[in-house]
Design an enzyme around this catalytic site. Structure first.
Site, PDB file in Angstrom:
ATOM      1  N   SER A  21      -9.058  -4.888  -8.945  1.00  0.00           N
ATOM      2  CA  SER A  21      -9.807  -5.379  -7.784  1.00  0.00           C
ATOM      3  C   SER A  21     -11.099  -6.020  -8.258  1.00  0.00           C
ATOM      4  CB  SER A  21     -10.134  -4.189  -6.879  1.00  0.00           C
ATOM      5  OG  SER A  21     -10.966  -4.576  -5.806  1.00  0.00           O
TER       6      SER A  21
ATOM      7  N   TYR B  78     -13.331   4.447  -4.455  1.00  0.00           N
ATOM      8  CA  TYR B  78     -12.270   3.449  -4.638  1.00  0.00           C
ATOM      9  C   TYR B  78     -12.627   2.508  -5.785  1.00  0.00           C
ATOM     10  CZ  TYR B  78      -9.446  -0.712  -3.793  1.00  0.00           C
ATOM     11  OH  TYR B  78      -8.602  -1.786  -3.945  1.00  0.00           O
TER      12      TYR B  78
HETATM   13  O1  NJP Z   1      -2.344  -3.039   0.826  1.00  0.00           O
HETATM   14  P1  NJP Z   1      -1.074  -2.425   1.599  1.00  0.00           P
HETATM   15  P2  NJP Z   1      -2.444  -4.198  -0.283  1.00  0.00           P
HETATM   16  N1  NJP Z   1       3.137   5.923  -3.796  1.00  0.00           N
HETATM   17  O2  NJP Z   1      -1.622  -1.233   2.290  1.00  0.00           O
HETATM   18  C1  NJP Z   1       1.833   1.679  -1.313  1.00  0.00           C
HETATM   19  C2  NJP Z   1      -5.227  -3.570  -4.031  1.00  0.00           C
HETATM   20  N2  NJP Z   1      -6.283  -4.394  -3.439  1.00  0.00           N
HETATM   21  O3  NJP Z   1      -1.217  -4.971  -0.423  1.00  0.00           O
HETATM   22  O4  NJP Z   1       3.915   4.178   0.168  1.00  0.00           O
HETATM   23  C3  NJP Z   1       3.761   4.755  -3.665  1.00  0.00           C
HETATM   24  O5  NJP Z   1      -0.388  -3.479   2.376  1.00  0.00           O
HETATM   25  C4  NJP Z   1       2.069   1.422   0.161  1.00  0.00           C
HETATM   26  O6  NJP Z   1       3.355   1.819   0.581  1.00  0.00           O
HETATM   27  P3  NJP Z   1       3.751   3.207   1.292  1.00  0.00           P
HETATM   28  C5  NJP Z   1      -5.023  -2.201  -3.425  1.00  0.00           C
HETATM   29  O7  NJP Z   1      -5.978  -1.286  -3.890  1.00  0.00           O
HETATM   30  C6  NJP Z   1      -6.232  -4.797  -2.151  1.00  0.00           C
HETATM   31  O8  NJP Z   1      -3.716  -4.898  -0.006  1.00  0.00           O
HETATM   32  O9  NJP Z   1       5.039   2.861   1.933  1.00  0.00           O
HETATM   33  N3  NJP Z   1       3.300   3.725  -2.994  1.00  0.00           N
HETATM   34  C7  NJP Z   1       2.038  -0.090   0.188  1.00  0.00           C
HETATM   35  O10 NJP Z   1       3.279  -0.624  -0.180  1.00  0.00           O
HETATM   36  C8  NJP Z   1      -3.638  -1.898  -3.912  1.00  0.00           C
HETATM   37  O11 NJP Z   1      -3.677  -1.380  -5.226  1.00  0.00           O
HETATM   38  C9  NJP Z   1      -7.252  -5.578  -1.628  1.00  0.00           C
HETATM   39  O12 NJP Z   1       2.638   3.558   2.217  1.00  0.00           O
HETATM   40  C10 NJP Z   1       2.118   3.873  -2.376  1.00  0.00           C
HETATM   41  C11 NJP Z   1       1.034  -0.440  -0.906  1.00  0.00           C
HETATM   42  O13 NJP Z   1       0.870   0.728  -1.723  1.00  0.00           O
HETATM   43  C12 NJP Z   1      -2.959  -3.267  -3.939  1.00  0.00           C
HETATM   44  O14 NJP Z   1      -3.997  -4.222  -3.837  1.00  0.00           O
HETATM   45  C13 NJP Z   1      -8.298  -5.943  -2.434  1.00  0.00           C
HETATM   46  C14 NJP Z   1       1.387   5.056  -2.455  1.00  0.00           C
HETATM   47  C15 NJP Z   1      -0.293  -0.830  -0.322  1.00  0.00           C
HETATM   48  O15 NJP Z   1      -0.094  -1.980   0.423  1.00  0.00           O
HETATM   49  C16 NJP Z   1      -1.996  -3.507  -2.807  1.00  0.00           C
HETATM   50  O16 NJP Z   1      -2.664  -3.289  -1.569  1.00  0.00           O
HETATM   51  C17 NJP Z   1      -8.327  -5.511  -3.740  1.00  0.00           C
HETATM   52  C18 NJP Z   1       1.952   6.111  -3.195  1.00  0.00           C
HETATM   53  N4  NJP Z   1       1.334   7.312  -3.334  1.00  0.00           N
HETATM   54  C19 NJP Z   1      -7.308  -4.741  -4.239  1.00  0.00           C
HETATM   55  N5  NJP Z   1       0.242   4.897  -1.747  1.00  0.00           N
HETATM   56  C20 NJP Z   1      -7.268  -6.042  -0.235  1.00  0.00           C
HETATM   57  N6  NJP Z   1      -6.213  -5.891   0.551  1.00  0.00           N
HETATM   58  O17 NJP Z   1      -8.309  -6.615   0.176  1.00  0.00           O
HETATM   59  C21 NJP Z   1       0.270   3.655  -1.244  1.00  0.00           C
HETATM   60  O18 NJP Z   1      -9.356  -5.881  -4.502  1.00  0.00           O
HETATM   61  N7  NJP Z   1       1.391   3.028  -1.632  1.00  0.00           N
END
Ligand code: NJP
Length: 230
Positions: free
Chosen positions: A139, A151
């Protein structure tokens, strides 16, 4: 086709992971999609061709056995893994009195340990083949410290993890890329942000990194929306 390249994506059920899956499918990749939301993964795998082209598997990245099983599924189903995108993660309110101790544990275990487990589970296969590509979603918050943000601390750890892995693998042909998004409009936020990037903007950066010639390793890509100051 049976020899099409294979990408394994964690956090594939929404946002950046799902957008990257779609972009990679367009480029002919076969997909292994991981997250905890099985139904969303099933729908996405179906959309991307199902069976021979895409498989979804429930995996909590903070659980080592889930990660081992995920790699096993990828190899049983497709016989190879070319690209590993360790992308699962989540955030929370800022402040060292915000959220709860349990939320902190889960965030550290998902964002930091989860990425390390993904590497550990897939590395033997990539080493055996002598090639491949790891991408980790860090990030902007993994490059600059945000006030009161645990975070941000987890993402600094991911940035360090990418560089540590790159150095470990520098003798091999395996590449490592850190993806460092600014604000992206995804379900990451409870209230959807304006003036943000779209998930497919980050998917394009992933595709850029993995489509370089063998001699090129793009080490990190930091992308902000035009109006994000910090
Ligand atoms: O968010 P979101 P993003 N085990 O909520 C999964 C980083 N980032 O695409 O498990 C397995 O749509 C969750 O799936 P589910 C951020 O930190 C973002 O934006 O079904 N999976 C979903 O598929 C992250 O590392 C921004 O709930 C787990 C996914 O993670 C990455 O981008 C800015 C889980 C999250 O998708 C993708 O986030 C930045 C687990 N324990 C970095 N916990 C931003 N959006 O602005 C969660 O700098 N997931």
């Amino acid at each position: 086709m049976a020899d099409d390249r294979v990408m394994l994506i964690t956090g594939a059920s929404s946002g950046i992971g799902a957008a990257t899956a779609r972009a990679a499918a367009q480029e002919g990749y076969r997909l292994v999609l991981a997250a905890r939301s099985e139904e969303r993964l099933r729908d996405l795998a179906g959309e991307l061709g199902g069976g021979e082209r895409a498989v979804g598997q429930r995996c909590d990245v903070s659980v080592w056995e889930d990660q081992e099983a995920l790699t096993r599924t990828a190899l049983d189903r497709f016989g190879r893994i070319d690209v590993v995108f360790a992308n699962a993660g989540f955030g929370g309110s800022r402040g060292f009195l915000a959220e709860s101790p349990e939320q902190w544990r889960s965030m550290v275990e998902t964002n930091v340990l989860g990425a390390a487990y993904t590497i550990r589970a897939t590395l033997p296969h990539l080493r055996e083949r002598g090639s491949g590509h790891f991408l980790l979603t860090s990030s902007v918050a993994g490059r600059r410290v945000l006030p009161g943000s645990l975070y941000s601390v987890t993402k600094w750890a991911v940035t360090a993890m990418g560089e540590a892995l790159r150095q470990e693998l520098a003798e091999t042909d395996i590449k490592v890329t850190l993806i460092e998004p600014g604000m992206v409009d995804t379900p990451f936020f409870d209230e959807r942000p304006s003036d943000a990037l779209a998930d497919e903007d980050i998917a394009r950066t992933v595709m850029f990194a993995i489509s370089q010639p063998a001699r090129v390793d793009v080490n990190e890509i930091l992308v902000r929306p035009v109006h994000q100051p910090g």
